[in-house]
Design an enzyme around this catalytic site. Structure first.
Site, PDB file in Angstrom:
ATOM      1  CE  LYS A 215      -3.496   2.338   2.776  1.00 52.72           C
ATOM      2  NZ  LYS A 215      -4.438   2.298   3.889  1.00 52.72           N
ATOM      3  CD  GLU A 221       9.317  -5.903   7.211  1.00 50.83           C
ATOM      4  OE1 GLU A 221       8.992  -4.830   6.654  1.00 50.83           O
ATOM      5  OE2 GLU A 221       9.208  -6.096   8.436  1.00 50.83           O
ATOM      6  N   GLY A 288      -4.867  -1.942   4.972  1.00 53.77           N
ATOM      7  CA  GLY A 288      -4.083  -3.087   4.481  1.00 53.77           C
ATOM      8  C   GLY A 288      -4.770  -4.414   4.768  1.00 53.77           C
ATOM      9  NE  ARG A 289      -6.549  -3.721  10.849  1.00 50.93           N
ATOM     10  CZ  ARG A 289      -5.888  -2.581  10.958  1.00 50.93           C
ATOM     11  NH1 ARG A 289      -4.726  -2.432  10.339  1.00 50.93           N
ATOM     12  NH2 ARG A 289      -6.357  -1.588  11.690  1.00 50.93           N
ATOM     13  CD  GLU A 374      -1.904  -4.380  11.372  1.00 49.17           C
ATOM     14  OE1 GLU A 374      -2.555  -4.206  10.336  1.00 49.17           O
ATOM     15  OE2 GLU A 374      -0.675  -4.606  11.369  1.00 49.17           O
ATOM     16  CG  HIS A 405      -4.939 -36.061  16.615  1.00 47.86           C
ATOM     17  ND1 HIS A 405      -5.093 -37.303  17.201  1.00 47.86           N
ATOM     18  CD2 HIS A 405      -5.931 -35.929  15.717  1.00 47.86           C
ATOM     19  CE1 HIS A 405      -6.126 -37.914  16.642  1.00 47.86           C
ATOM     20  NE2 HIS A 405      -6.661 -37.095  15.740  1.00 47.86           N
ATOM     21  CE  LYS A 529       5.740  -0.868  10.091  1.00 47.31           C
ATOM     22  NZ  LYS A 529       4.785  -0.140   9.260  1.00 47.31           N
TER      23      LYS A 529
HETATM   24  O1  F6P Z   1       3.174  -2.568   9.697  1.00 49.25           O
HETATM   25  C1  F6P Z   1       1.862  -3.004   9.591  1.00 49.25           C
HETATM   26  C2  F6P Z   1       1.336  -2.741   8.225  1.00 49.25           C
HETATM   27  O2  F6P Z   1       1.227  -1.382   8.007  1.00 49.25           O
HETATM   28  C3  F6P Z   1       0.024  -3.440   7.969  1.00 49.25           C
HETATM   29  O3  F6P Z   1      -1.059  -2.735   8.451  1.00 49.25           O
HETATM   30  C4  F6P Z   1       0.056  -3.605   6.502  1.00 49.25           C
HETATM   31  O4  F6P Z   1      -0.884  -4.550   6.054  1.00 49.25           O
HETATM   32  C5  F6P Z   1       1.483  -4.037   6.299  1.00 49.25           C
HETATM   33  O5  F6P Z   1       2.210  -3.273   7.236  1.00 49.25           O
HETATM   34  C6  F6P Z   1       2.038  -3.861   4.930  1.00 49.25           C
HETATM   35  O6  F6P Z   1       1.976  -2.525   4.525  1.00 49.25           O
HETATM   36  P1  F6P Z   1       2.179  -2.106   3.020  1.00 49.25           P
HETATM   37  O7  F6P Z   1       1.064  -2.739   2.229  1.00 49.25           O
HETATM   38  O8  F6P Z   1       2.125  -0.622   2.998  1.00 49.25           O
HETATM   39  O9  F6P Z   1       3.503  -2.635   2.565  1.00 49.25           O
END
Ligand code: F6P
Length: 565
Positions: A215, A221, A288-289, A374, A405, A529
């Site tokens: 987003k 990452e 995002g979620r 979240e 199990h 972060k």
């Molecule tokens: O750090 C959490 C977050 O902002 C989530 O809410 C989001 O889904 C994820 O990181 C990834 O964010 P992006 O889509 O901006 O890479």
């Protein structure tokens, strides 16, 4: 300010007459026995079911009476859950800490709907992106979109994290039976290089498309993995040859055929080197979620095709409409949200298990963890004050029967109250062969058996009647009264998946509304972060990091020693 008021002048949730009535009701009910509730009301099973779309919901095995449900609905009314719901659907900026509308419901609205943000109807833009996605997905699926060397795309790797990974990854798994089996679709999220390595090691770069899903397009990452993926691609296409200036410009052309972006941030996408013509857009009013039904679902759309994707969106929309219009007495997301509040706030339950009896839903609980935790893992209210009641639960679970199990022992006989959702289907996918079709009944026999055992247990008398020696009677007794919701549908189709996800989205909404928290921000992820960025030079260069605590400093030193630095 009086302490029984919120900073916004409203009566504090736990000081409302509705909350007090529930607390008193809970005390009066004491230990509810499900056996007694069922004995007292022969119509309880039939009277405690609801239907939404294809989902049959049985909530008879809950520790509630008609009075409990009535009082819970009154609490929801006092918290004006439906007022906030209407504000969300209208496009009001209910995500107040980020000053944003919350409009994932617009992502699945029909073409002719009108939903305005800042005076602009957002629905045409939603459908324009869906159309662009459909066109691209069809070109990849048909082979019309080729890689740089003209070879057909056979592998799709989605690189993203959090909502830009969990949603599409979960839905791809859920709908595997509807996917093009000739395509390999993988998801890379972890900044641990092993993730990208394992996802690409057996792939041919000439046949691989990377979808960079972010987003913000700033998530470390994702950008790190995307950068490594670009090197992997260029090295692979070059046969490992070193990159000259000429090769570099060929590299740009290769990136254009092998990389597309899903984002709200065109500037950052261009900066990374992806042509914004190959970017699929979404908007800041999509959390995002809550985003895999937006452009973030492109990998899924390529896998299942645009028609199946649309079926899924229609499933979402069906439940949106139900949530928006059904009266409180038959509103399923409201019911599920309130049941969670009953256990969390009035029974002190700490967690909530989601137990799908479908292998295809193996990632469903992980997906819900972000959606729920979240969203509702907050301790400060919308008024900026510390809340004085429990908010979101720990959400967890794995597909049945595996959990039986492993950890079901604790649910059956442990000391914790763990409300659980059991999700099952009457039919397996048709592509399962003869014997595998037959296995489905065994799977579902376990499904029904578990909710029965959890609810009604086994009394000491019943254990004794089996001739069990007295010293083992207590060990073999099952107290029962473990509450469960059963969600049953005929088959796991794209529409049913959409319905299920929308159901949980709105359940989470209901709970956040009652708890008076902003379910749509996530400030709690920020500190880690910032610190990671600060710590990294200490690991790589041994740099002195100001403000590093003694424990972390010692651990960093140990890390460097073990790393041979
Ligand atoms: O750090 C959490 C977050 O902002 C989530 O809410 C989001 O889904 C994820 O990181 C990834 O964010 P992006 O889509 O901006 O890479």
């Amino acid at each position: 300010m009086k302490s029984d008021m919120n900073a916004d002048g409203r009566t504090r949730l736990d000081q409302t007459p509705e909350w007090t009535a529930l607390a008193e009701h809970r005390a009066k009910l004491g230990e509810v026995r499900l056996r007694e509730l069922f004995d007292a009301d022969p119509g309880r099973a039939a009277g405690h079911t609801m239907r939404v779309g294809d989902l049959h919901i049985d909530y008879s095995k809950h520790l509630v009476t008609g009075e409990t449900l009535r009082l819970l609905r009154e609490l929801a009314a006092a918290a004006d859950v439906f007022g906030l719901r209407d504000a969300m659907f209208r496009g009001d900026k209910i995500n107040t800490t980020e000053d944003r509308a919350v409009l994932h419901t617009a992502l699945r609205a029909p073409r002719d709907a009108v939903i305005e943000v800042d005076g602009e109807n957002v629905v045409p833009a939603v459908h324009a992106v869906l159309d662009k996605m459909a066109d691209f997905a069809e070109r990849v699926r048909s082979g019309a979109w080729t890689g740089h060397t003209g070879r057909r795309i056979r592998n799709v790797v989605n690189i993203g994290i959090g909502g830009s990974d969990l949603g599409p990854a979960m839905a791809y798994e859920a709908l595997r039976g509807y996917t093009d089996r000739d395509l390999t679709v993988r998801f890379v999220s972890n900044v641990d290089g092993a993730d990208l390595h394992e996802a690409t090691r057996d792939l041919d770069p000439a046949e691989t498309l990377f979808i960079i899903a972010s987003k913000t397009f700033t998530t470390i990452e994702t950008i790190t993995n995307a950068t490594s993926a670009r090197s992997w691609l260029l090295d692979g296409l070059n046969g490992g040859a070193s990159r000259s200036g000429e090769a570099e410009s060929a590299g740009q052309a290769a990136v254009a055929r092998h990389f597309v972006a899903l984002s709200t941030n065109a500037g950052k996408v261009a900066e990374f080197g992806i042509d914004t013509a190959n970017m699929f857009e979404f908007w800041d009013w999509v959390g995002g979620r809550y985003s895999f039904d937006s452009a973030i679902g492109l990998s899924l759309m390529i896998a299942v095709g645009p028609d199946r994707f649309r079926e899924m969106l229609d499933g979402f929309h069906l439940v949106d409409e139900h949530f928006r219009t059904a009266p409180p007495e038959s509103n399923v997301p409201l019911l599920l949200g309130l049941l969670g509040i009953w256990y969390g706030n009035f029974h002190d339950a700490q967690s909530h298990a989601v137990l799908p009896y479908s292998h295809y839903l193996s990632k469903f609980a992980a997906y819900l963890q972000q959606l729920d935790m979240e969203s509702n893992g907050k301790s400060v209210g919308r008024d900026g004050e510390e809340v004085r009641w429990q908010t979101g639960p720990v959400v967890w679970g794995t597909p049945g029967t595996n959990g039986q199990h492993a950890y079901y022992q604790l649910i059956h006989q442990g000391t914790k109250l763990i409300p659980a959702d059991f999700i099952g289907f009457a039919e397996p996918l048709p592509e399962l062969g003869g014997e595998l079709q037959a296995q489905h009944d065994l799977l579902m026999a376990n499904f029904f058996a578990q909710t029965q055992a959890l609810a009604f247990g086994k009394t000491p008398q019943e254990v004794r009647a089996e001739g069990v020696p007295e010293e083992l009677v207590a060990h073999k007794t099952f107290k029962g009264d473990h509450p469960t919701t059963t969600i049953l549908a005929r088959r796991l189709t794209p529409s049913v998946l959409g319905q299920l996800v929308a159901l949980y989205e709105h359940k989470v909404f209901v709970q956040g509304a009652v708890w008076n928290i902003d379910s749509f921000d996530q400030w709690g992820v920020e500190l880690g972060k910032v610190l990671a960025k600060r710590v990294e030079p200490a690991l790589t260069e041994g740099a002195e990091v100001p403000g590093l605590d003694a424990s972390t400093k010692a651990l960093v030193a140990k890390y460097r020693e073990l790393r041979g630095r």
